[in-house]
Motif scaffolding. Structure first.
Motif, short mmCIF file in Angstrom:
data_model
loop_
_atom_site.label_atom_id
_atom_site.label_comp_id
_atom_site.label_asym_id
_atom_site.label_seq_id
_atom_site.Cartn_x
_atom_site.Cartn_y
_atom_site.Cartn_z
N CYS A 101 -9.32 -0.79 1.58
CA CYS A 101 -8.13 -1.65 1.72
C CYS A 101 -8.31 -2.64 2.87
O CYS A 101 -7.64 -3.67 2.92
CB CYS A 101 -6.88 -0.82 1.97
SG CYS A 101 -6.42 0.16 0.54
N PHE B 90 0.85 -1.18 0.00
CA PHE B 90 0.00 0.00 0.00
C PHE B 90 0.89 1.24 0.00
O PHE B 90 1.83 1.31 0.79
CB PHE B 90 -0.87 0.03 1.26
CG PHE B 90 -1.85 -1.11 1.36
CD1 PHE B 90 -3.00 -1.14 0.57
CD2 PHE B 90 -1.63 -2.16 2.23
CE1 PHE B 90 -3.90 -2.19 0.66
CE2 PHE B 90 -2.53 -3.21 2.33
CZ PHE B 90 -3.66 -3.24 1.55
N TYR C 112 -6.45 -10.04 -2.59
CA TYR C 112 -6.08 -9.96 -1.18
C TYR C 112 -5.96 -11.36 -0.55
O TYR C 112 -5.18 -11.56 0.38
CB TYR C 112 -7.11 -9.14 -0.39
CG TYR C 112 -7.02 -7.64 -0.62
CD1 TYR C 112 -7.25 -7.08 -1.87
CD2 TYR C 112 -6.73 -6.78 0.42
CE1 TYR C 112 -7.18 -5.72 -2.08
CE2 TYR C 112 -6.66 -5.40 0.24
CZ TYR C 112 -6.89 -4.88 -1.02
OH TYR C 112 -6.81 -3.53 -1.22
N ASN D 39 -11.66 -4.99 1.56
CA ASN D 39 -11.34 -6.00 0.55
C ASN D 39 -10.81 -7.28 1.18
O ASN D 39 -11.06 -8.38 0.69
CB ASN D 39 -10.30 -5.46 -0.44
CG ASN D 39 -10.96 -4.80 -1.64
OD1 ASN D 39 -12.01 -5.24 -2.09
ND2 ASN D 39 -10.36 -3.74 -2.12
N LEU E 250 -1.77 -2.44 -4.30
CA LEU E 250 -3.19 -2.70 -4.06
C LEU E 250 -4.01 -1.41 -4.16
O LEU E 250 -4.28 -0.74 -3.17
CB LEU E 250 -3.36 -3.38 -2.70
CG LEU E 250 -2.64 -4.73 -2.63
CD1 LEU E 250 -2.48 -5.20 -1.20
CD2 LEU E 250 -3.34 -5.79 -3.47
N TYR F 189 -10.63 5.06 0.53
CA TYR F 189 -9.63 4.13 0.01
C TYR F 189 -9.10 3.24 1.15
O TYR F 189 -8.98 2.02 0.99
CB TYR F 189 -8.48 4.90 -0.65
CG TYR F 189 -7.31 4.02 -1.02
CD1 TYR F 189 -7.46 3.00 -1.96
CD2 TYR F 189 -6.07 4.19 -0.42
CE1 TYR F 189 -6.40 2.17 -2.28
CE2 TYR F 189 -5.00 3.36 -0.74
CZ TYR F 189 -5.18 2.36 -1.67
OH TYR F 189 -4.13 1.53 -1.99
N LEU G 107 -4.34 1.77 8.74
CA LEU G 107 -4.49 0.58 7.91
C LEU G 107 -3.57 -0.55 8.38
O LEU G 107 -4.00 -1.68 8.57
CB LEU G 107 -4.16 0.97 6.46
CG LEU G 107 -4.02 -0.15 5.44
CD1 LEU G 107 -5.37 -0.77 5.16
CD2 LEU G 107 -3.45 0.38 4.13
N THR H 277 -12.05 -1.15 -5.51
CA THR H 277 -12.74 -0.12 -4.74
C THR H 277 -14.23 -0.09 -5.10
O THR H 277 -14.64 0.61 -6.01
CB THR H 277 -12.13 1.25 -5.01
OG1 THR H 277 -12.07 1.43 -6.43
CG2 THR H 277 -10.75 1.37 -4.43
#
Lengths: 399, 383
Positions: free
Chosen positions: B76, B30, B87, B79, B49, B72, B105, B53
């Motif tokens: 992440c 990321f 993923y 997903n 990645l 976003y 994240l 979305t």
């Protein structure tokens, strides 16, 4: 408790005589720095004030003084100037309000410089840049790298270099030569305040909680920049501590706190509206600890040894800077010590930093403390009294 | 022209599955501050990645993060929670701790998803104050740690030779991509920004040597003059700048095209900024990586606004853009807070206006976004 002269609905503990002096000092912060004639530096709320004092300047916690809704009238809540400057209306309301209030003053502001903290809260770092640009005032960014136990050595070395660089550059601008002796003196002075605040926190462990949430919160919040007059603040805090200790000796709770209240530890962002703290007590609770400003006061800054290195290590370990899980674990001893019945986590709508830790904090506290935990959210347009049913129900459930 | 590459992109989940079955490891990452050369050099497959979305993934992320977190970032996490095929195949993820969202994240991935998460701290003040040696030293050590972690995961030592080879491949790819962006500047370009945007995203996912071959082919085809003389393209020329733009996030692009305008340049981290600046092959390679990744045109999380601004102005000037769309994902404070600076600078330097579009991965605001874009274009056309 009586009504504050400035805010018709916030109830202060008027029997705590020394606190009223603190409140007065707080309300006069802006006029005081305007009169001071010295260099005034706008700092982020958890930026250690020692650094600015060691540069011969006066720190001014912008979020506290310009963001709290005590700052006179409803107009103070306007966010128009901040939005005009480029911030989104859905940003953190503390930053929106503080930025708007600051920008609205234009050249009348007594601020000489902005010191931003990069790496701790994006929106604060950005708003500092925006204000600096709009007001044509210089900005200096000091960076704190991410907290990761495996990178302690390089991170503290990085912070030490950042401190050295800040002292050199800002010192040059202010015509003030940095000396380790000065910094040591400032750290000592700050540690005195830390000790007084720790004593106040200790007093809340008693069954008869001697201080209300509002007073407890404000003593910590206002100490974030030592209210621009460390000696005066130290004197007032000493008196407050003595008064509070007296109550403890007499097993007296603060006025407004019911018998056998639900003891609540508060974690996270605080609301701008001070009436929130009254609501806790009106609902049968009592605040026995709060971590909003704890990172600044969690432990004394080492006064001996390699000063900058030790200071860098202390900054790096400020709990708010840690990832959510480490932060939760580092808070647990502080929470346990206060013997709470439950924890309230406060989130500010629009905060992408501390408030994004909610789920991890909640789960960790539930698992490790085994007490009820609830989250509340504050928004820009919401009346804080709307939270009353939630708080009442939570406290009721805890009983 | 791009169909073979798009087929590779469509087939990528299956080809990855086969690679995984034959023992390859897949490492997702990321943020554009992770040097994917290190993943390649460790003999693993890098995946940036920035796809998947959807509103569903975004809402799934809200089980972990508040709805006022960047969409976003929510995606992440969503997903992974909703078992997106990319993923699901990951053996590890690398996260550059740049903005608040990225930092959160990695925390959620570490706590809830059972795969290794390698974090990289990125100094934010590095560009503006290049003399801050501490930033370079710190980032270098962070990359050294990442290298060690990748070596441990893959069981392959990242030798100088392997790293040099990886850097060379990635530099060649960057060079091809820059050529594609150059073609967009032409008045009647044979390739559209939509094509280049899709190629760019393919470059985050498909096998890199294959991608290099394909982009080389496409660039070759673009060199050849068309047999039929091209019509003069009178569509309004727009530059696009702003938050990370995912593969599926074509709302703005669709609306611009429907309103008879075209995007001719971008300064996105999923676009031209990603492909800018090579890694130096002269001198120690790890230092080359530090220099390239720390000093590429910065994301607005970094304090150096001037460098970003210069890049955007140069892009708008070079592409003869008539207006700029400043695309900000909702809750992306770092981009959003700079809009006024960019608006004023573009007006002053190039006399072109800027339109702010603040949106997220949902069709709910399509009507208002359309109205804004149409009104902006009418204004540009002097209608």
């Amino acid at each position: 408790m009586t009504k504050s002269a400035q805010l018709t609905e916030v109830l202060l503990d008027r029997r705590l005589a020394s606190f009223n002096r603190l409140w007065q000092m707080f309300m006069e912060s802006e006029s005081r720095i305007q009169r001071s004639g010295g260099k005034v530096v706008a700092k982020w709320r958890l930026f250690p004030p020692e650094i600015i004092y060691a540069l011969g300047a006066t720190p001014y916690d912008l979020l506290l003084h310009e963001g709290m809704t005590k700052t006179t009238t409803k107009d103070a809540r306007t966010t128009a100037y901040a939005i005009e400057a480029g911030l989104s209306a859905d940003s953190c309301i503390w930053n929106l309000t503080a930025t708007s209030n600051t920008l609205s003053k234009g050249n009348l502001t007594p601020l000489n410089m902005f010191v931003a903290t990069a790496g701790q809260c994006d929106i604060s770092s950005k708003t500092w840049q925006l204000m600096s640009r709009d007001m044509h005032k210089p900005i200096y960014s000091m960076e704190i790298p991410i907290y990761d136990a495996a990178s302690e050595k390089r991170a503290t070395s990085f912070i030490k270099e950042e401190l050295t660089s800040l002292f050199e550059r800002v010192g040059r601008r202010f015509g003030h030569k940095y000396s380790e002796r000065n910094l040591r003196e400032e750290i000592k002075r700050g540690n005195e305040i830390r000790k007084l605040l720790l004593d106040l926190t200790g007093s809340l462990t008693h069954d008869h909680v001697p201080m209300t949430g509002l007073e407890y919160f404000l003593t910590h919040a206002t100490a974030g920049d030592y209210l621009q007059e460390p000696e005066a603040l130290t004197a007032i805090l000493t008196e407050i501590r003595n008064e509070v200790m007296k109550r403890t000796e007499q097993s007296k709770a603060a006025p407004g706190i019911t018998n056998d209240p639900t003891r609540l530890y508060y974690v996270g962002m605080a609301p701008q509206d001070l009436r929130f703290w009254n609501i806790i007590e009106d609902s049968g609770g009592a605040i026995v600890g709060c971590d909003t400003y704890l990172p600044l006061f969690h432990s004394p800054i080492p006064e001996n040894g390699s000063l900058l290195k030790e200071f860098a290590g202390w900054i790096w370990k400020m709990p708010h800077h840690m990832p959510s899980l480490d932060r939760a674990k580092s808070l647990i001893p502080y929470i346990k010590q206060q013997k709470p019945d439950a924890v309230i986590i406060g989130n500010v709508i629009g905060c992408r930093n501390l408030s994004s830790s909610d789920r991890i904090l909640k789960e960790t506290f539930r698992e490790e403390l085994g007490i009820p935990v609830t989250s509340i959210e504050f928004g820009s347009s919401e009346d804080v009294t709307l939270l009353e049913p939630h708080i009442k129900a939570f406290i009721e459930m805890c009983k | 022209m791009i169909n073979p590459l798009m087929k590779m992109l469509r087939d990528r989940p299956e080809s990855l599955r086969l690679s995984k079955e034959s023992g390859s490891k897949i490492v997702g990452y990321f943020c554009a501050y992770i040097p994917e050369e290190l993943i390649t050099a460790a003999g693993m497959i890098p995946l940036r990645l920035v796809s998947g979305t959807s509103p569903e993934a975004m809402h799934a992320g809200e089980q972990y993060l508040q709805s006022y977190t960047c969409p976003y970032i929510r995606t992440c996490i969503g997903n992974k929670a909703t078992r997106n095929p990319y993923y699901e195949m990951l053996d590890a993820v690398c996260v550059a701790c740049t903005c608040d969202g990225m930092k959160k994240l990695q925390e959620y991935w570490k706590k809830y998803f059972n795969i290794p998460v390698f974090t990289v701290g990125v100094p934010q003040t590095s560009n503006r104050f290049r003399t801050r040696k501490q930033a370079i030293d710190y980032f270098r050590e962070e990359l050294d740690d990442l290298k060690k972690n990748l070596e441990k995961l893959s069981g392959t030592k990242i030798t100088n030779k392997r790293l040099r080879e990886a850097v060379r491949t990635h530099n060649l790819i960057r060079g091809r991509m820059r050529r594609l962006y150059d073609y967009l500047k032409e008045e009647s370009s044979s390739i559209s920004w939509r094509d280049v945007f899709q190629i760019s995203h393919a470059g985050f996912l498909v096998d890199r040597p294959e991608f290099l071959k394909e982009t080389t082919r496409i660039v070759g085809e673009l060199k050849t003059p068309p047999r039929v003389e091209k019509k003069t393209d009178t569509r309004t020329r727009i530059m696009l700048y702003g938050s990370v733009m995912a593969l599926e996030d074509t709302k703005v692009l669709d609306l611009v095209e429907r309103a008879r305008a075209k995007i001719v340049a971008d300064a996105l981290c999923t676009g031209s900024r990603f492909w800018r600046k090579d890694v130096s092959l002269d001198g120690p390679l790890m230092e080359g990586l530090v220099e390239r990744y720390l000093h590429n045109t910065p994301c607005p999380n970094m304090t150096d606004t001037a460098m970003r601004l210069n890049y955007v102005i140069a892009g708008a000037r070079g592409s003869h853009a008539q207006g700029m769309i400043y695309y900000s994902l909702k809750s992306c404070d770092t981009f959003r807070s700079e809009v006024k600076i960019f608006k004023e600078a573009l007006k002053k330097e190039l006399n072109i206006p800027t339109l702010l579009i603040e949106t997220e991965y949902s069709p709910a605001d399509i009507g208002t976004t359309r109205t804004k874009i149409e009104a902006f274009l009418e204004m540009l056309r002097g209608v």
